[in-house]
Motif scaffolding. Sequence first.
Motif, PDB file in Angstrom:
ATOM      1  N   THR A 151     105.456  45.890  32.493  1.00 39.67           N
ATOM      2  CA  THR A 151     104.032  45.645  32.696  1.00 39.67           C
ATOM      3  C   THR A 151     103.229  46.931  32.574  1.00 39.67           C
ATOM      4  O   THR A 151     102.201  46.981  31.881  1.00 39.67           O
ATOM      5  CB  THR A 151     103.789  45.020  34.084  1.00 39.67           C
ATOM      6  OG1 THR A 151     104.388  43.718  34.127  1.00 39.67           O
ATOM      7  CG2 THR A 151     102.308  44.896  34.386  1.00 39.67           C
ATOM      8  N   ASN A 152     103.684  47.984  33.229  1.00 42.64           N
ATOM      9  CA  ASN A 152     102.944  49.235  33.215  1.00 42.64           C
ATOM     10  C   ASN A 152     102.869  49.833  31.811  1.00 42.64           C
ATOM     11  O   ASN A 152     101.825  50.336  31.387  1.00 42.64           O
ATOM     12  CB  ASN A 152     103.597  50.236  34.170  1.00 42.64           C
ATOM     13  CG  ASN A 152     102.734  51.456  34.403  1.00 42.64           C
ATOM     14  OD1 ASN A 152     101.611  51.350  34.881  1.00 42.64           O
ATOM     15  ND2 ASN A 152     103.257  52.621  34.057  1.00 42.64           N
ATOM     16  N   THR A 153     103.969  49.741  31.078  1.00 45.87           N
ATOM     17  CA  THR A 153     104.003  50.301  29.713  1.00 45.87           C
ATOM     18  C   THR A 153     103.051  49.551  28.789  1.00 45.87           C
ATOM     19  O   THR A 153     102.223  50.162  28.089  1.00 45.87           O
ATOM     20  CB  THR A 153     105.425  50.243  29.148  1.00 45.87           C
ATOM     21  OG1 THR A 153     106.292  51.033  29.968  1.00 45.87           O
ATOM     22  CG2 THR A 153     105.458  50.777  27.723  1.00 45.87           C
ATOM     23  N   LEU A 155     100.573  47.349  29.549  1.00 44.07           N
ATOM     24  CA  LEU A 155      99.184  47.373  30.001  1.00 44.07           C
ATOM     25  C   LEU A 155      98.546  48.733  29.766  1.00 44.07           C
ATOM     26  O   LEU A 155      97.373  48.823  29.363  1.00 44.07           O
ATOM     27  CB  LEU A 155      99.124  47.000  31.486  1.00 44.07           C
ATOM     28  CG  LEU A 155      97.741  46.878  32.128  1.00 44.07           C
ATOM     29  CD1 LEU A 155      96.845  45.923  31.361  1.00 44.07           C
ATOM     30  CD2 LEU A 155      97.882  46.425  33.587  1.00 44.07           C
ATOM     31  N   HIS A 156      99.292  49.806  29.994  1.00 40.42           N
ATOM     32  CA  HIS A 156      98.766  51.153  29.737  1.00 40.42           C
ATOM     33  C   HIS A 156      98.360  51.308  28.273  1.00 40.42           C
ATOM     34  O   HIS A 156      97.278  51.849  27.975  1.00 40.42           O
ATOM     35  CB  HIS A 156      99.810  52.201  30.110  1.00 40.42           C
ATOM     36  CG  HIS A 156      99.404  53.610  29.769  1.00 40.42           C
ATOM     37  ND1 HIS A 156      98.527  54.336  30.552  1.00 40.42           N
ATOM     38  CD2 HIS A 156      99.742  54.410  28.721  1.00 40.42           C
ATOM     39  CE1 HIS A 156      98.343  55.527  30.003  1.00 40.42           C
ATOM     40  NE2 HIS A 156      99.075  55.599  28.896  1.00 40.42           N
ATOM     41  N   ARG A 196      97.221  51.344  38.452  1.00 39.05           N
ATOM     42  CA  ARG A 196      98.361  52.196  38.101  1.00 39.05           C
ATOM     43  C   ARG A 196      98.427  52.409  36.588  1.00 39.05           C
ATOM     44  O   ARG A 196      98.587  53.535  36.107  1.00 39.05           O
ATOM     45  CB  ARG A 196      99.657  51.575  38.598  1.00 39.05           C
ATOM     46  CG  ARG A 196     100.886  52.417  38.265  1.00 39.05           C
ATOM     47  CD  ARG A 196     102.174  51.662  38.511  1.00 39.05           C
ATOM     48  NE  ARG A 196     103.328  52.469  38.105  1.00 39.05           N
ATOM     49  CZ  ARG A 196     104.532  51.979  37.859  1.00 39.05           C
ATOM     50  NH1 ARG A 196     104.756  50.671  37.965  1.00 39.05           N
ATOM     51  NH2 ARG A 196     105.519  52.784  37.498  1.00 39.05           N
ATOM     52  N   ALA A 197      98.293  51.332  35.817  1.00 41.01           N
ATOM     53  CA  ALA A 197      98.408  51.431  34.360  1.00 41.01           C
ATOM     54  C   ALA A 197      97.274  52.250  33.755  1.00 41.01           C
ATOM     55  O   ALA A 197      97.456  52.911  32.725  1.00 41.01           O
ATOM     56  CB  ALA A 197      98.427  50.033  33.738  1.00 41.01           C
TER      57      ALA A 197
END
Length: 437
Positions: A151-153, A155-156, A196-197
Amino acid sequence: MGVKVLKFGGSSLADPEHFIKVRDIVKSEPERRYVVASAPGKCKTSNNKITDLLYKCYELAVEEKDISEVFDEICSRYTYIVNELNININLSETFEKIRLAVLNNSGRDYVASRGEYLNAKILAAYLGFEFIDAKKVIFFKDDGTLDSEKTNTVLHDVLAHCPYAVIPGFYGSMPNGTIKTFSRGGSDITGSIVARAANAALYENWTDVSGFLMADPRCVDDPKPIEVITYKELRELSYMGATVLHEDAIFPVRCSKIPINIRNTNKPEDKGTFIVPATDKVSENVITGIAGKVGFSTITVEKAMMNAELGFGRRVLQVIESLNISYEHFPSGIDTMSLVLSSKELDRCRADILAGICKAVNPDNIFVEDNLALIAIVGRGMVKTKGTAARIFKSLSDADINIRMIDQGSCELNIIVGIDENDYNAAINAIYDEFVK
């Protein structure tokens, strides 16, 4: 300041008047670039939350009953917002797609998620921001847990090419592409994930209160607000019943040390509460807040020379583990130990627990006490501050309240006392008066 991520709750996006407030807040600072939207909550013209209506639609469809009246109410709420704000968006095809999905049993999570989906689409059009569907950027694993790194990868990367956007809260997608929702309060989690992202400098969580209060206003008249609270303190207070922010929403931003600011959409001038990784600022009251819960029981096990019996505690805990029950606290003495459990959990297998402990450790005595309330007194200012415990105990003694249990965390951040449920409100007030008034 760097990028700000904003989450608006259902009360903040319930009607056209609140949409205007949200627009003014977002547009007042160019750093406010990413907005997470909840589904509309209750408003002046309707005592129903959209998510509740969607769940009702799903249940009616499963029972093969007519959904028209409920679904029409949902469509009318959104249409009213669009028309009143003169937003250039046509939702007719989307409404029909959702209606057919409900009738064709597309799944409870899919149906529930459409409240956030529609509200985010409308808000994006109203703000002139891009709409990012959460199902394309928030991912769950096969076991239903969040795939945080994927998700973080993803979405970032998406946010890196999108300067301003609105993302619906509450849901993401499973590996097979179906919609999966978080638990209630899940938009708080989505906001934290987006912060966070985006490598945000601040995550603003906008709701209908001006931050955390030092005590429950249902118990204490006009309690003081908390200006600054650490993640650790928030965890302690949330666990013991403080409910302004969904507990799971702390963790995505905590690992990135992103502060959270709880703000009031109806009073944007209020500073609210800042939730920070750490701070040297200590409250003048020593404590940061008080929170509590009722509905606990204690199982007390007594046995002479318990401390010399290898594995005694392990065998006791194995009994409740085998029955799929977790304990809340575990105070002990030389020849006694107590398990503090949820009364609701204990009641479903009380006889099995007692019989299991007797078989496992052959105690001299075992007994249960019910109707226990737990109160947590939390504060970073308590660390190495002399006399804090004495003040707590004296305030309860002066209020003629008997303490049935005492537990202090090893970090000295909190002291938990167990009292009779009938003394709960009086105890909260006694402690608050000692430290704050």
